[in-house]
Design a protein around this motif. Sequence first.
Motif, PDB file in Angstrom:
ATOM      1  N   ASP A  98       0.841  -1.193   0.000  1.00 55.42           N
ATOM      2  CA  ASP A  98       0.000   0.000   0.000  1.00 55.42           C
ATOM      3  C   ASP A  98       0.876   1.242   0.000  1.00 55.42           C
ATOM      4  O   ASP A  98       1.635   1.469   0.964  1.00 55.42           O
ATOM      5  CB  ASP A  98      -0.897   0.032   1.244  1.00 55.42           C
ATOM      6  CG  ASP A  98      -2.089  -0.904   1.148  1.00 55.42           C
ATOM      7  OD1 ASP A  98      -2.245  -1.550   0.102  1.00 55.42           O
ATOM      8  OD2 ASP A  98      -2.848  -0.989   2.136  1.00 55.42           O
ATOM      9  N   ASP A  99       0.798   2.037  -1.049  1.00 54.36           N
ATOM     10  CA  ASP A  99       1.414   3.367  -1.024  1.00 54.36           C
ATOM     11  C   ASP A  99       0.640   4.207  -0.014  1.00 54.36           C
ATOM     12  O   ASP A  99      -0.584   4.314  -0.094  1.00 54.36           O
ATOM     13  CB  ASP A  99       1.335   3.993  -2.408  1.00 54.36           C
ATOM     14  CG  ASP A  99       1.959   5.373  -2.449  1.00 54.36           C
ATOM     15  OD1 ASP A  99       1.347   6.307  -1.886  1.00 54.36           O
ATOM     16  OD2 ASP A  99       3.023   5.523  -3.053  1.00 54.36           O
ATOM     17  N   PRO A 100       1.324   4.817   0.988  1.00 54.64           N
ATOM     18  CA  PRO A 100       0.588   5.497   2.061  1.00 54.64           C
ATOM     19  C   PRO A 100      -0.266   6.662   1.585  1.00 54.64           C
ATOM     20  O   PRO A 100      -1.330   6.938   2.162  1.00 54.64           O
ATOM     21  CB  PRO A 100       1.694   5.959   3.022  1.00 54.64           C
ATOM     22  CG  PRO A 100       2.967   5.895   2.237  1.00 54.64           C
ATOM     23  CD  PRO A 100       2.775   4.829   1.217  1.00 54.64           C
ATOM     24  N   ILE A 101       0.165   7.369   0.543  1.00 52.75           N
ATOM     25  CA  ILE A 101      -0.637   8.485   0.027  1.00 52.75           C
ATOM     26  C   ILE A 101      -1.837   7.958  -0.747  1.00 52.75           C
ATOM     27  O   ILE A 101      -2.974   8.405  -0.549  1.00 52.75           O
ATOM     28  CB  ILE A 101       0.223   9.409  -0.847  1.00 52.75           C
ATOM     29  CG1 ILE A 101       1.285  10.114   0.004  1.00 52.75           C
ATOM     30  CG2 ILE A 101      -0.657  10.438  -1.567  1.00 52.75           C
ATOM     31  CD1 ILE A 101       2.239  10.983  -0.780  1.00 52.75           C
ATOM     32  N   LEU A 102      -1.606   6.982  -1.614  1.00 54.71           N
ATOM     33  CA  LEU A 102      -2.707   6.440  -2.403  1.00 54.71           C
ATOM     34  C   LEU A 102      -3.740   5.764  -1.518  1.00 54.71           C
ATOM     35  O   LEU A 102      -4.943   5.822  -1.797  1.00 54.71           O
ATOM     36  CB  LEU A 102      -2.185   5.465  -3.450  1.00 54.71           C
ATOM     37  CG  LEU A 102      -1.249   6.038  -4.515  1.00 54.71           C
ATOM     38  CD1 LEU A 102      -0.941   4.985  -5.573  1.00 54.71           C
ATOM     39  CD2 LEU A 102      -1.831   7.282  -5.163  1.00 54.71           C
ATOM     40  N   ARG A 103      -3.282   5.118  -0.454  1.00 53.12           N
ATOM     41  CA  ARG A 103      -4.243   4.464   0.438  1.00 53.12           C
ATOM     42  C   ARG A 103      -5.248   5.460   0.997  1.00 53.12           C
ATOM     43  O   ARG A 103      -6.450   5.197   1.039  1.00 53.12           O
ATOM     44  CB  ARG A 103      -3.524   3.767   1.593  1.00 53.12           C
ATOM     45  CG  ARG A 103      -4.512   3.010   2.485  1.00 53.12           C
ATOM     46  CD  ARG A 103      -4.035   2.803   3.894  1.00 53.12           C
ATOM     47  NE  ARG A 103      -5.142   2.254   4.668  1.00 53.12           N
ATOM     48  CZ  ARG A 103      -5.723   2.870   5.665  1.00 53.12           C
ATOM     49  NH1 ARG A 103      -5.326   4.069   6.039  1.00 53.12           N
ATOM     50  NH2 ARG A 103      -6.729   2.296   6.326  1.00 53.12           N
ATOM     51  N   VAL A 104      -4.779   6.638   1.418  1.00 55.76           N
ATOM     52  CA  VAL A 104      -5.689   7.645   1.967  1.00 55.76           C
ATOM     53  C   VAL A 104      -6.587   8.200   0.866  1.00 55.76           C
ATOM     54  O   VAL A 104      -7.778   8.436   1.082  1.00 55.76           O
ATOM     55  CB  VAL A 104      -4.895   8.769   2.656  1.00 55.76           C
ATOM     56  CG1 VAL A 104      -5.832   9.862   3.176  1.00 55.76           C
ATOM     57  CG2 VAL A 104      -4.073   8.201   3.807  1.00 55.76           C
ATOM     58  N   GLN A 105      -6.032   8.389  -0.317  1.00 52.32           N
ATOM     59  CA  GLN A 105      -6.838   8.897  -1.432  1.00 52.32           C
ATOM     60  C   GLN A 105      -7.924   7.911  -1.855  1.00 52.32           C
ATOM     61  O   GLN A 105      -8.924   8.309  -2.461  1.00 52.32           O
ATOM     62  CB  GLN A 105      -5.935   9.232  -2.628  1.00 52.32           C
ATOM     63  CG  GLN A 105      -5.044  10.432  -2.373  1.00 52.32           C
ATOM     64  CD  GLN A 105      -4.105  10.777  -3.518  1.00 52.32           C
ATOM     65  OE1 GLN A 105      -3.375  11.763  -3.469  1.00 52.32           O
ATOM     66  NE2 GLN A 105      -4.113   9.978  -4.563  1.00 52.32           N
ATOM     67  N   LEU A 106      -7.743   6.640  -1.520  1.00 52.20           N
ATOM     68  CA  LEU A 106      -8.704   5.614  -1.910  1.00 52.20           C
ATOM     69  C   LEU A 106      -9.666   5.241  -0.785  1.00 52.20           C
ATOM     70  O   LEU A 106     -10.449   4.302  -0.919  1.00 52.20           O
ATOM     71  CB  LEU A 106      -7.962   4.377  -2.414  1.00 52.20           C
ATOM     72  CG  LEU A 106      -7.246   4.590  -3.752  1.00 52.20           C
ATOM     73  CD1 LEU A 106      -6.261   3.456  -4.033  1.00 52.20           C
ATOM     74  CD2 LEU A 106      -8.244   4.719  -4.890  1.00 52.20           C
ATOM     75  N   LEU A 107      -9.616   5.953   0.332  1.00 50.15           N
ATOM     76  CA  LEU A 107     -10.632   5.796   1.363  1.00 50.15           C
ATOM     77  C   LEU A 107     -11.972   6.275   0.817  1.00 50.15           C
ATOM     78  O   LEU A 107     -12.015   7.142  -0.046  1.00 50.15           O
ATOM     79  CB  LEU A 107     -10.254   6.603   2.606  1.00 50.15           C
ATOM     80  CG  LEU A 107      -9.009   6.157   3.374  1.00 50.15           C
ATOM     81  CD1 LEU A 107      -8.676   7.170   4.459  1.00 50.15           C
ATOM     82  CD2 LEU A 107      -9.183   4.770   3.978  1.00 50.15           C
ATOM     83  N   PRO A 108     -13.114   5.743   1.276  1.00 49.12           N
ATOM     84  CA  PRO A 108     -13.304   4.784   2.373  1.00 49.12           C
ATOM     85  C   PRO A 108     -13.122   3.327   1.975  1.00 49.12           C
ATOM     86  O   PRO A 108     -13.242   2.440   2.810  1.00 49.12           O
ATOM     87  CB  PRO A 108     -14.752   5.046   2.779  1.00 49.12           C
ATOM     88  CG  PRO A 108     -15.440   5.389   1.494  1.00 49.12           C
ATOM     89  CD  PRO A 108     -14.426   6.206   0.727  1.00 49.12           C
ATOM     90  N   LEU A 109     -12.828   3.058   0.697  1.00 51.18           N
ATOM     91  CA  LEU A 109     -12.745   1.675   0.224  1.00 51.18           C
ATOM     92  C   LEU A 109     -11.577   0.933   0.854  1.00 51.18           C
ATOM     93  O   LEU A 109     -11.641  -0.282   1.047  1.00 51.18           O
ATOM     94  CB  LEU A 109     -12.643   1.667  -1.300  1.00 51.18           C
ATOM     95  CG  LEU A 109     -13.798   2.382  -2.027  1.00 51.18           C
ATOM     96  CD1 LEU A 109     -13.492   2.525  -3.509  1.00 51.18           C
ATOM     97  CD2 LEU A 109     -15.110   1.646  -1.815  1.00 51.18           C
ATOM     98  N   THR A 110     -10.506   1.648   1.205  1.00 53.41           N
ATOM     99  CA  THR A 110      -9.322   1.008   1.781  1.00 53.41           C
ATOM    100  C   THR A 110      -9.331   1.012   3.308  1.00 53.41           C
ATOM    101  O   THR A 110      -8.338   0.612   3.915  1.00 53.41           O
ATOM    102  CB  THR A 110      -8.049   1.690   1.253  1.00 53.41           C
ATOM    103  OG1 THR A 110      -8.196   3.114   1.335  1.00 53.41           O
ATOM    104  CG2 THR A 110      -7.794   1.302  -0.186  1.00 53.41           C
ATOM    105  N   TYR A 111     -10.416   1.428   3.930  1.00 55.84           N
ATOM    106  CA  TYR A 111     -10.546   1.206   5.371  1.00 55.84           C
ATOM    107  C   TYR A 111     -10.594  -0.281   5.680  1.00 55.84           C
ATOM    108  O   TYR A 111     -10.143  -0.717   6.748  1.00 55.84           O
ATOM    109  CB  TYR A 111     -11.833   1.846   5.907  1.00 55.84           C
ATOM    110  CG  TYR A 111     -11.732   3.306   6.258  1.00 55.84           C
ATOM    111  CD1 TYR A 111     -10.702   3.806   7.048  1.00 55.84           C
ATOM    112  CD2 TYR A 111     -12.713   4.195   5.833  1.00 55.84           C
ATOM    113  CE1 TYR A 111     -10.621   5.146   7.388  1.00 55.84           C
ATOM    114  CE2 TYR A 111     -12.650   5.544   6.162  1.00 55.84           C
ATOM    115  CZ  TYR A 111     -11.604   6.017   6.946  1.00 55.84           C
ATOM    116  OH  TYR A 111     -11.540   7.351   7.275  1.00 55.84           O
ATOM    117  N   THR A 112     -11.140  -1.072   4.791  1.00 53.74           N
ATOM    118  CA  THR A 112     -11.429  -2.477   5.074  1.00 53.74           C
ATOM    119  C   THR A 112     -10.673  -3.449   4.182  1.00 53.74           C
ATOM    120  O   THR A 112     -10.937  -4.656   4.234  1.00 53.74           O
ATOM    121  CB  THR A 112     -12.943  -2.734   4.924  1.00 53.74           C
ATOM    122  OG1 THR A 112     -13.388  -2.157   3.676  1.00 53.74           O
ATOM    123  CG2 THR A 112     -13.735  -2.109   6.063  1.00 53.74           C
TER     124      THR A 112
END
Length: 395
Positions: free
Chosen positions: A8-22
């Motif tokens: 998980d790229d840390p920036i992309l993970r946040v940009q892809l919330l809420p789908l990447t919360y779970t």
Amino acid sequence: MPDIVLFDDPILRVQLLPLTYTRPIAAIRCGIRTISQKWEEALQTTVSFQTETYLSSKFPAKISEDPLFINGALCPNAEIVQELNRLAPRSGLISEKNEILAVRTDVFWNAAKGVNGIDLATYTGNLTLIRNVWDIFSFNGAQIKADFERITASKSSLPISDPFTHCYNPDQIFIEEGAVIKASVLNAENGPIYIGCNAFIQEGSLIQGPFAIGESSVLAQGTKIRPNTTIGPFCKVGGEVSNCVFFGYSNKGHDGYLGNSVIGEWCNLGANTNNSNLKNDHSLVKLHSYFTNSLADTGLLFCGLIMGDFSKAGISTMFNTGSVVGVSVNVFGAGFQNKHIPSFSWGGAAEGITEYRFQKALEVAKDTVNRRGVTFGGAEEDILRNVFEETQLQR
């Protein structure tokens, strides 16, 4: 071949919330397969995940003495696979935007460490990187085509036996074992149509490709499917759907319009739920960003609903253009809903929104999963609890 770890790229993970919360980024579905499934098929191996600590019990990492770390937002193609096979130990691949695409190293590595001491090459070829939530539906048509070519390359489709189903460009229609199609129209003139195993296309469905439906999913009677739509496994979908992605195990079983949207897992849209995907003034759509905690310009004229896992909408719910609904939300009531509804919210714009009590939300989530014959265990409970705590300040 080295062990493949999708990070998980840390920036992309946040940009892809809420789908990447779970889920890790690589568990996102775009096209027919999830990103991780694409890599397993492209490399003919299993993969593991490097993700948030609270997700790692469900999505563990397998890191050997010679791992190859691949950006979990990167979709494979033949050219990228060729470049990755050339990587020597302690070397890496970056994009022209200096994004880390892959790192092969003999020591423990994660994206936060950066690439100091790594011999880097810049990849200048074709690239599909899921950077934002709207990329999922924007890239979906092209990814359906790419997945279709890979999946069907060495397989033969089952024939359509129903005499009342009509096909346009049947060579671009692939039917897996156990699928049933009744009195429907399948038009693959502008893109392929993939029907997964045991899927059921009920009477009167009208389908335009590119389109994919996953294992054991159902299209209800009279469903209208417009191009670039994916229905993941174990879903039931009806009404009119255009350029949408359902990750899996989610239902929109009745009439109503959904366009340019992404629906996570274990969601339900009540009868006559509708969304707007185009503003009346035809201006570009803005969408709530978890990265900036403000509206982000998507650059898109068409953008609908992004819904996180375990969320539900009551009958006749109306969603604005560019709406974001978090994880485990129960939204209902008259009028258009707020453009951002935080995770674990209960209510609607007209009635007011309160916090969805965690124990009640957990009971509903367990029942939603268990009634499908899927186990909801301690790992799933811990993930939801972590999301509840992480998102408290948003409510």
